[in-house]
Motif scaffolding. Structure first.
Motif, mmCIF file in Angstrom:
data_model
loop_
_atom_site.group_PDB
_atom_site.id
_atom_site.type_symbol
_atom_site.label_atom_id
_atom_site.label_comp_id
_atom_site.label_asym_id
_atom_site.label_seq_id
_atom_site.Cartn_x
_atom_site.Cartn_y
_atom_site.Cartn_z
ATOM 1 N N ARG A 189 12.173 -9.207 -2.945
ATOM 2 C CA ARG A 189 11.697 -9.210 -1.014
ATOM 3 C C ARG A 189 13.006 -9.899 -0.459
ATOM 4 N NH1 ARG A 189 6.656 -9.696 2.545
ATOM 5 N NH2 ARG A 189 7.671 -8.625 4.166
ATOM 6 N N ALA A 190 13.355 -10.994 -0.284
ATOM 7 C CA ALA A 190 14.152 -12.005 -0.695
ATOM 8 C C ALA A 190 16.017 -10.863 -0.784
ATOM 9 C CB ALA A 190 14.202 -13.416 -0.728
ATOM 10 N N VAL A 191 16.375 -10.680 -0.854
ATOM 11 C CA VAL A 191 17.229 -10.103 -2.106
ATOM 12 C C VAL A 191 17.214 -8.950 -1.427
ATOM 13 C CG1 VAL A 191 18.300 -8.952 -3.732
ATOM 14 C CG2 VAL A 191 17.506 -11.554 -4.043
ATOM 15 N N LEU A 192 16.195 -7.921 -1.555
ATOM 16 C CA LEU A 192 16.414 -6.966 -0.943
ATOM 17 C C LEU A 192 16.709 -6.683 0.705
ATOM 18 C CD1 LEU A 192 14.220 -5.124 -3.976
ATOM 19 C CD2 LEU A 192 16.278 -4.424 -3.225
ATOM 20 N N GLY A 193 15.710 -7.850 0.622
ATOM 21 C CA GLY A 193 15.477 -7.462 2.118
ATOM 22 C C GLY A 193 15.670 -5.924 3.037
ATOM 23 N N ARG A 210 15.940 -3.794 2.941
ATOM 24 C CA ARG A 210 15.959 -2.228 1.548
ATOM 25 C C ARG A 210 14.148 -2.710 1.020
ATOM 26 N NH1 ARG A 210 20.044 0.081 -0.615
ATOM 27 N NH2 ARG A 210 18.642 1.325 -1.593
ATOM 28 N N THR A 211 14.091 -3.639 1.207
ATOM 29 C CA THR A 211 12.167 -3.542 0.682
ATOM 30 C C THR A 211 11.620 -2.718 0.552
ATOM 31 O OG1 THR A 211 11.701 -5.811 1.022
ATOM 32 C CG2 THR A 211 10.532 -5.337 -0.210
ATOM 33 N N GLU A 212 11.282 -1.369 0.861
ATOM 34 C CA GLU A 212 10.790 -0.316 0.961
ATOM 35 C C GLU A 212 11.010 0.622 0.140
ATOM 36 O OE1 GLU A 212 9.103 0.769 4.586
ATOM 37 O OE2 GLU A 212 7.980 -0.924 4.607
ATOM 38 N N ASP A 213 12.157 0.463 -0.072
ATOM 39 C CA ASP A 213 13.269 1.489 -1.454
ATOM 40 C C ASP A 213 12.414 0.942 -2.557
ATOM 41 O OD1 ASP A 213 14.689 1.796 1.512
ATOM 42 O OD2 ASP A 213 16.166 1.646 0.843
ATOM 43 N N GLU A 214 12.503 0.197 -2.682
ATOM 44 C CA GLU A 214 11.883 0.162 -4.275
ATOM 45 C C GLU A 214 10.705 0.640 -4.564
ATOM 46 O OE1 GLU A 214 11.845 -3.922 -6.064
ATOM 47 O OE2 GLU A 214 10.280 -4.438 -4.440
ATOM 48 N N LEU A 243 1.042 -1.229 0.162
ATOM 49 C CA LEU A 243 0.272 0.111 0.024
ATOM 50 C C LEU A 243 0.710 1.528 -0.095
ATOM 51 C CD1 LEU A 243 -2.819 0.919 -0.556
ATOM 52 C CD2 LEU A 243 -2.381 1.327 2.603
ATOM 53 N N GLY A 244 1.113 1.843 -0.357
ATOM 54 C CA GLY A 244 1.466 2.952 -1.264
ATOM 55 C C GLY A 244 3.081 2.526 -1.044
ATOM 56 N N GLY A 245 3.742 3.475 -0.442
ATOM 57 C CA GLY A 245 5.417 2.919 -0.292
ATOM 58 C C GLY A 245 5.956 2.142 0.539
ATOM 59 N N THR A 246 5.009 1.307 1.503
ATOM 60 C CA THR A 246 4.756 0.421 2.321
ATOM 61 C C THR A 246 4.780 -1.372 2.347
ATOM 62 O OG1 THR A 246 3.266 0.668 4.140
ATOM 63 C CG2 THR A 246 4.709 2.042 4.069
ATOM 64 N N ILE A 247 5.060 -1.715 2.743
ATOM 65 C CA ILE A 247 4.893 -3.066 2.456
ATOM 66 C C ILE A 247 4.915 -4.579 4.511
ATOM 67 C CG2 ILE A 247 7.682 -4.450 2.763
ATOM 68 C CD1 ILE A 247 6.538 -6.490 1.188
ATOM 69 N N ASP A 248 3.472 -4.747 3.917
ATOM 70 C CA ASP A 248 3.353 -5.635 5.002
ATOM 71 C C ASP A 248 2.995 -6.856 5.048
ATOM 72 O OD1 ASP A 248 3.085 -3.562 7.187
ATOM 73 O OD2 ASP A 248 2.338 -2.743 5.400
ATOM 74 N N LEU A 283 23.026 -13.287 -14.739
ATOM 75 C CA LEU A 283 22.327 -12.235 -14.246
ATOM 76 C C LEU A 283 23.071 -12.068 -13.087
ATOM 77 C CD1 LEU A 283 19.110 -11.191 -15.158
ATOM 78 C CD2 LEU A 283 21.169 -10.746 -16.549
ATOM 79 N N ARG A 284 23.906 -10.329 -12.622
ATOM 80 C CA ARG A 284 23.829 -10.515 -10.894
ATOM 81 C C ARG A 284 23.239 -8.788 -10.607
ATOM 82 N NH1 ARG A 284 30.393 -9.787 -10.846
ATOM 83 N NH2 ARG A 284 30.018 -7.904 -12.549
ATOM 84 N N ALA A 285 23.125 -8.663 -9.064
ATOM 85 C CA ALA A 285 22.818 -6.879 -9.331
ATOM 86 C C ALA A 285 23.007 -6.378 -7.791
ATOM 87 C CB ALA A 285 21.482 -6.682 -9.709
ATOM 88 N N ASN A 286 23.250 -6.099 -7.350
ATOM 89 C CA ASN A 286 23.355 -5.129 -5.788
ATOM 90 C C ASN A 286 21.959 -4.842 -5.920
ATOM 91 O OD1 ASN A 286 23.991 -2.271 -6.236
ATOM 92 N ND2 ASN A 286 25.886 -2.664 -6.890
ATOM 93 N N THR A 287 21.390 -4.551 -4.319
ATOM 94 C CA THR A 287 20.194 -3.707 -4.161
ATOM 95 C C THR A 287 19.951 -2.123 -4.996
ATOM 96 O OG1 THR A 287 21.238 -3.157 -1.793
ATOM 97 C CG2 THR A 287 20.147 -5.169 -2.042
#
Length: 386
Positions: free
Chosen positions: A328-332, A334-338, A71-76, A291-295
């Motif tokens: 979500r697992a990769v970002l940990g 920082r998930t809400e940052d996306e 919802l908006g910029g949050t995850i619950d 592929l690879r990435a950082n957060t």
């Protein structure tokens, strides 16, 4: 069009009254934790689903279980996110059908899409929610694309079950049911359905030919056992479980390049066969690349999804985000940052809701949608003046 979004929380309810917009031109989208709304059970008389069905008996109600509610910029977790949109002239048509358990996912998609096209000659968009464990999402997306034959934008996702991968559900006639798929058609000359997808992954290593594969099982890349090649290339960065490969998914594209590449995440390792099981189909003869990435790159990729959505400035907007449980697992933490990145790229008055999924469906080429993994997708719905 006017829109509203809100969230139900245990012990608090919705916190504000639901808008009194009931009617056949109203769409109610429900993204719920399976811990709050269980599958294949009637709505709890005192629960959020019963309250929504009571408030919107004549509206089009669509929803699914999640691996996290947005919802908006949050995850619950253990909540219910809801979006309500009332349209001035756009027509809504919801179709459902069984999927999995021996059914052909591609055939189900073709049938549902063809029925929408036959009933709605000015079909503009299709939003799909499917059981996330029983459906073949890649085949479902291809079937929907074939059935629509280029007449509509197709987006959506596969229902989730947190990190348990046990049961997922889709709402059918107000009841959460497993083994089902629902497709919503939005029709009319004034509805605008935008879409965008962003990954944030960068290339790691050369292109490789998928020399032997069956469905979502890859046996050989460049003639070598797939698991052996993965391990030799990643070295100490790869452990003994599929979770250790989350930062190293596979990009897959058709050799002729008519469609965009899709991302596939490793679901399981088969030590005896030295093969890899992915979360979606990887066709034999396709071109693959690690592929690879950082957060930080993943967060930036989420913002790119909004840029591609092609919004009309000044119109009320409903934005639906479907992002991958793997992200979500990769970002940990920082998930809400996306999600905050997505919100920062959208108009200030946008209503945004969505969920973390077991697979995302979004356009991958002209007139074709596909199943994505490790990707954040945005669907925007607007309505111009009649």
């Amino acid at each position: 069009m006017r829109a509203w979004s809100g969230q139900w929380r245990p012990g608090e309810g919705f916190g504000e009254p639901l808008p009194a917009w009931d009617g056949p031109s109203t769409l109610v989208l429900v993204f719920a934790s399976p811990a709050v709304i269980a599958d294949d059970t009637p709505p709890d008389p005192g629960g959020p689903l019963a309250g929504l069905l009571e408030a919107y008996p004549a509206s089009v109600v669509m929803g699914c279980s999640t691996a996290g509610e947005i919802l908006g910029g949050t995850i619950d977790d253990a909540t219910v996110s809801v979006a309500v949109a009332q349209f001035a002239s756009t027509r809504l048509r919801l179709l459902t059908g069984p999927i999995g358990g021996g059914t052909d996912s591609a055939a189900v998609g073709r049938d549902l899409a063809a029925r929408l096209v036959a009933a709605e000659p000015d079909l503009a968009g299709v939003f799909v929610l499917s059981d996330g464990l029983r459906a073949n999402g890649a085949q479902l997306a291809q079937g929907l694309s074939d059935g629509c034959a280029g007449t509509a934008v197709i987006t959506g996702g596969l229902a989730g079950d947190g990190d348990r991968f046990d049961h997922t559900w889709v709402l059918v006639d107000g009841r959460p049911r497993t083994g089902m798929v629902s497709v919503l058609g939005l029709s009319g000359p004034h509805v605008r359905v935008g879409h965008g997808a962003g990954g944030g992954w960068s290339i790691l290593g050369p292109e490789r030919l998928v020399t032997r594969a069956e469905g979502n099982v890859v046996h050989e890349l460049d003639g070598q056992p797939a698991l052996t090649l993965y391990r030799s290339y990643l070295g100490d960065r790869m452990g003994d479980t599929a979770a250790s490969t989350l930062m190293f998914p596979l990009s897959v594209r058709a050799p002729e390049g008519r469609q965009g590449a899709v991302v596939r995440t490793v679901q399981a390792l088969d030590e005896s066969a030295q093969s890899l099981v992915f979360t979606g189909d990887v066709p034999q003869g396709s071109i693959a690349r690690l592929l690879r990435a950082n957060t930080g790159e993943l967060v930036d990729g989420a913002g790119e999804a909004v840029r591609r959505a092609d919004l009309v400035p000044g119109l009320p907007t409903l934005a639906l985000v479907v992002s991958c449980v793997g992200r979500r697992a990769v970002l940990g933490q920082r998930t809400e940052d996306e999600l905050e990145m997505v919100m920062s790229r959208l108009p200030a008055d946008v209503h945004l809701a969505g969920f973390y999924s077991y697979g995302e469906i979004s356009p991958i080429g002209e007139h074709t949608s596909g199943l994505l993994n490790q990707t954040l997708t945005v669907t925007t719905i607007q309505e111009t003046a009649a």
